[in-house]
Design an enzyme around this catalytic site. Structure first.
Site, short mmCIF file in Angstrom:
data_model
loop_
_atom_site.label_atom_id
_atom_site.label_comp_id
_atom_site.label_asym_id
_atom_site.label_seq_id
_atom_site.Cartn_x
_atom_site.Cartn_y
_atom_site.Cartn_z
NE ARG A 38 44.59 -27.87 -47.91
CZ ARG A 38 43.41 -27.45 -47.51
NH1 ARG A 38 42.36 -28.23 -47.59
NH2 ARG A 38 43.28 -26.23 -47.02
CG PHE A 93 38.95 -29.71 -60.27
CD1 PHE A 93 37.62 -30.03 -59.99
CD2 PHE A 93 39.58 -28.79 -59.46
CE1 PHE A 93 36.95 -29.43 -58.95
CE2 PHE A 93 38.92 -28.17 -58.41
CZ PHE A 93 37.60 -28.49 -58.15
CD GLU A 105 39.41 -27.66 -63.99
OE1 GLU A 105 39.62 -27.00 -62.97
OE2 GLU A 105 38.34 -27.60 -64.66
#
Length: 312
Positions: free
Chosen positions: A167, A83, A58
């Protein structure tokens, strides 16, 4: 809102990128080996030559995005919030933020609604981290309709943007006539007794709570703050003056997030009694998303119960 249509804002992120790329040749998308989860795999299939899988790296992805932005491209660097904001914080701060480069960060899987992935992946600190970076714009859309428009708004502005997506499938609370305005809060409900200021997934919880409170004779005004930085001071001050009490609701730590951003406004312009609802200086844990939201009192019933305690 159990019977309402639900779409995860990460789905809207993937769809919006395709729409943008069809209109603008400078759009490129980067991913850190999570294209399926971030929904940038849709873009990858449609525009394989404009998608870069950087692997599980990342920090390097943010550096590549920074470099592309100096070559006239508009990169969208995509990964989980943990991340993107967490692992790559230094690169965002020094390589993107400090030179104020035109990089857009699409951070998915934010908050405890990540569910079974547990505390290590439930990033409840990302807004706090991004708020500290000078010149960083932070957008946390409430549903798929708002998310799709927010991605386009991020493209149209110059400078770094952090976009927070979930999500969990979120209720659709806006209609297709909705017009997203960067930095402008949205009044979702009128009320006189208390102001509920919410962001992201919690806007639907706030609306549900307001409807429940009304049955108990408490009239709640609901404000959607989709742009946390720069924040809409005017709508916050106006509503605080009207109701005299403010409650902030966020799927994020109560330290450094929406609640603190609203506090900064109220302390400076209109001191008001405020209650913060969010993650209280603790980690999340593994479990079904809806059950976790209930446990942390972030669903409609939990928000309603907390506000009723204030008026008890």
């Amino acid at each position: 809102m159990a019977d309402e249509k639900r779409i995860a804002t990460r789905e809207a992120y993937g769809d919006a990128l395709i729409e943008l790329a069809k209109e603008h040749d400078d759009v490129v998308v980067l991913d850190a080996d999570l294209a399926g989860a971030t929904k940038t795999d849709k873009f990858q299939k449609e525009f394989p030559d404009r998608h870069i899988d950087c692997g599980i790296a990342e920090q390097n992805m943010m550096g590549i995005a920074a470099g592309l932005s100096t070559c006239g491209k508009v990169p969208f660097a995509s990964s989980f919030a943990m991340f993107a904001a967490g692992r790559a914080y230094e690169q965002i701060r020094n390589t993107i933020g400090y030179p104020h480069l035109n990089v857009k960060i699409g951070a998915t899987h934010a908050g405890i609604s990540v569910g079974e992935d547990g505390a290590t992946h439930q990033c409840n600190e990302d807004i706090a981290l991004m708020r500290t970076i000078p010149g960083m714009t932070i957008i946390n859309p409430s549903d798929a309709i708002e998310a799709r428009q927010a991605v386009k708004a991020a493209y149209e502005m110059e400078g770094p943007v952090y976009m927070r997506f979930g999500r969990l499938a979120a209720p659709i609370i806006n209609d297709e006539s909705y017009k997203f305005e960067l930095g402008k809060g949205v009044k979702m409900r009128e009320g006189d007794d208390v102001t509920i200021i919410a962001t992201g997934l919690m806007v639907s919880s706030a609306i549900e709570a307001a409807d429940m409170l009304l049955r108990d004779g408490i009239s709640a005004e609901v404000i959607n703050i989709h742009t946390i930085k720069p924040i809409d001071k005017d709508i916050i001050i106006e509503s605080a003056k009207k109701t005299g009490r403010v409650v902030t609701v966020e799927e994020h730590s109560v330290i450094g997030g929406l609640g603190d951003a609203v506090s900064d406004v109220l302390v400076s312009y209109h001191p008001t009694v405020q209650t913060k609802i969010g993650i209280n200086d603790e980690y999340g844990h593994s479990g079904p998303a809806l059950e976790l939201l209930s446990e942390f009192r972030l669903d409609g019933e939990g928000v309603c119960a907390t506000i009723k305690e204030i008026f008890a």
